[in-house]
Design a protein around this motif. Structure first.
Motif, PDB file in Angstrom:
ATOM      1  N   SER A 173      73.228  48.284  50.602  1.00 33.59           N
ATOM      2  CA  SER A 173      72.429  47.558  49.622  1.00 33.59           C
ATOM      3  C   SER A 173      71.768  46.418  50.551  1.00 33.59           C
ATOM      4  O   SER A 173      72.415  45.633  51.144  1.00 33.59           O
ATOM      5  N   GLY A 206      64.370  40.810  49.178  1.00 32.33           N
ATOM      6  CA  GLY A 206      63.137  41.495  49.232  1.00 32.33           C
ATOM      7  C   GLY A 206      62.014  40.925  48.841  1.00 32.33           C
ATOM      8  O   GLY A 206      62.289  39.622  48.815  1.00 32.33           O
ATOM      9  N   SER A 211      66.802  46.749  47.810  1.00 36.72           N
ATOM     10  CA  SER A 211      66.917  48.122  48.020  1.00 36.72           C
ATOM     11  C   SER A 211      68.103  48.771  48.427  1.00 36.72           C
ATOM     12  O   SER A 211      69.281  48.072  48.871  1.00 36.72           O
ATOM     13  N   TRP A 234      69.588  51.613  50.983  1.00 28.50           N
ATOM     14  CA  TRP A 234      69.333  52.582  52.160  1.00 28.50           C
ATOM     15  C   TRP A 234      70.482  53.579  52.218  1.00 28.50           C
ATOM     16  O   TRP A 234      71.721  53.171  52.118  1.00 28.50           O
ATOM     17  N   GLU A 264      65.395  55.537  51.523  1.00 30.97           N
ATOM     18  CA  GLU A 264      65.683  54.222  50.667  1.00 30.97           C
ATOM     19  C   GLU A 264      64.978  54.220  49.440  1.00 30.97           C
ATOM     20  O   GLU A 264      64.123  55.002  49.216  1.00 30.97           O
ATOM     21  N   GLU A 270      63.891  51.406  46.028  1.00 28.58           N
ATOM     22  CA  GLU A 270      63.755  49.862  45.667  1.00 28.58           C
ATOM     23  C   GLU A 270      64.791  49.664  44.337  1.00 28.58           C
ATOM     24  O   GLU A 270      64.657  50.636  43.620  1.00 28.58           O
TER      25      GLU A 270
END
Length: 375
Positions: free
Chosen positions: A85, A89, A94, A96, A108, A110
């Motif tokens: 995590s 942002g 987000s 990944w 990835e 959001e």
């Protein structure tokens, strides 16, 4: 479990016998996030020499000039991918996805504000990540549900304020997390994707009204009424592998709480070191390992006796995460450090209850997860 074979000469009945005999020796691999350096380290620990080292460092995030804060980590059930995590942002964080071994970026998605810890259900295959909302308003946050193959965000389940400690039962049917600012343990049905129960953790709390149903959800004003000077300030929840129990770290009250999920009540409270933060139960269900963030130490507890077997000083202050090897022999502790100090991973032998090695990492070592054992 694998064994390395060694050639030995031993004396049996007065005769020298040459042969191979199995000695325990394992290679252990785990990932740890250095939150202030935007890095994830792959660590190898040699179970024979009991020494560890970083074998690869993976840079994560999009903007080199900004600190994006890799926070939580987890591994797919098949061991083929790892997830991190990214807490910061614009404004949302987000999730990944990377390939284990090669550590190649895959995809990835959001999420919400300051996504933190996560776990994957063995029943649904879905990933559940809490949005901790560290820098946002004191209002109910969410648990994001992600399909990890396609990296699609399927749902955002409204929960308490500043949720943390996302862990799923071994059968995959229930996800547990805590609401730090409302002193709650919260249960999610992983199939219906709804909050099924809430438990107030205070000593003098009436929980008779806390069970939730699909047609009985609290709205924002209801949540607001529940916020009043949290005492326990829980930061982690971990279900027992075989018993209907969940253990909670009471970061504000310096205690570990045992919750019986059949009775849906707190059944035991153990006084601990200062500010327990994360905890993990050994895979055989015998030990509980807890980080004491407020005193830079790790506690090892015997769950059957309810006794602390050892309190082990960590290599520096601000203890953070814990992960235990599948053979229950070693605990790996991430330690943040203070200011510009590097972070570290302390390795504890759970048989001798001693720290056997320290691996230096990037700054603010936080999220940590075990990957695999090899012979």
């Amino acid at each position: 479990m694998h064994f390395k074979r060694v050639l030995q000469t031993i004396l049996i009945g007065g005769f020298l016998v040459l042969g191979t005999f199995g000695l325990f020796a394992q290679d252990y691999y785990l990932y740890v996030a250095a939150e202030s350096d935007d890095q994830v380290h792959l660590i190898h620990f040699d179970g024979e020499s009991q020494q560890g080292k970083i074998t690869e460092t993976i840079d994560v995030g999009t903007w080199p000039q900004e600190n994006e804060g890799p926070h939580g980590l987890n591994i797919s059930p098949d061991g083929e991918h790892w997830f991190v995590s990214i807490a910061h942002g614009m404004p949302y964080g987000s999730l990944w996805k990377y390939k284990t071994g090669t550590n190649e970026y895959v995809d990835e998605v959001e999420l919400g504000l300051f996504p933190a810890t996560m776990d994957i259900s063995s029943s649904t295959g879905l990933l559940y990540v809490v949005n901790f909302n560290l820098h946002g308003d004191m209002e109910p946050s969410t648990v994001s549900v992600v399909e990890p193959e396609t990296m699609m965000r399927l749902d955002d389940i409204e929960t308490g304020i500043m949720p943390h400690g996302s862990r799923v039962t071994d059968d995959g049917t229930r996800q547990y997390h805590v609401s730090m600012m409302t002193d709650e343990l919260i249960e999610i049905d992983t199939k219906t994707l709804e909050v099924s129960r809430r438990l107030k953790l205070g000593k003098d709390t009436d929980n008779s009204h806390q069970t939730m149903t699909a047609s009985s959800h609290m709205n924002h004003s209801d949540h607001g009424k529940m916020v009043h000077n949290p005492v326990e300030k829980p930061t982690w929840a971990d279900p027992h592998p075989t018993k209907p129990l969940v253990y909670v770290a009471g970061n504000g009250s310096d205690e570990i709480l045992e919750v019986d999920t059949k009775k849906w009540e707190v059944t035991k409270r153990w006084d601990t070191g200062k500010a327990p933060y994360n905890l993990e139960i050994s895979h055989d269900g015998k030990l509980l390992v807890a980080t004491y963030k407020g005193e830079g130490a790790t506690g090892v507890w015997d769950l059957k006796k309810g006794e602390e077997l050892a309190k082990i000083p960590n290599s520096r202050k601000v203890s953070h995460g814990v992960t235990i090897s599948p053979d229950n022999k070693f605990a790996f502790i991430s330690v943040e450090g203070i200011g510009g100090e590097p972070g570290s991973v302390d390795i504890i032998n759970l048989q001798t209850l001693k720290r056997v090695d320290v691996v230096e990492t990037g700054k603010q070592a936080g999220g940590i997860i075990f990957w695999k054992m090899d012979s």
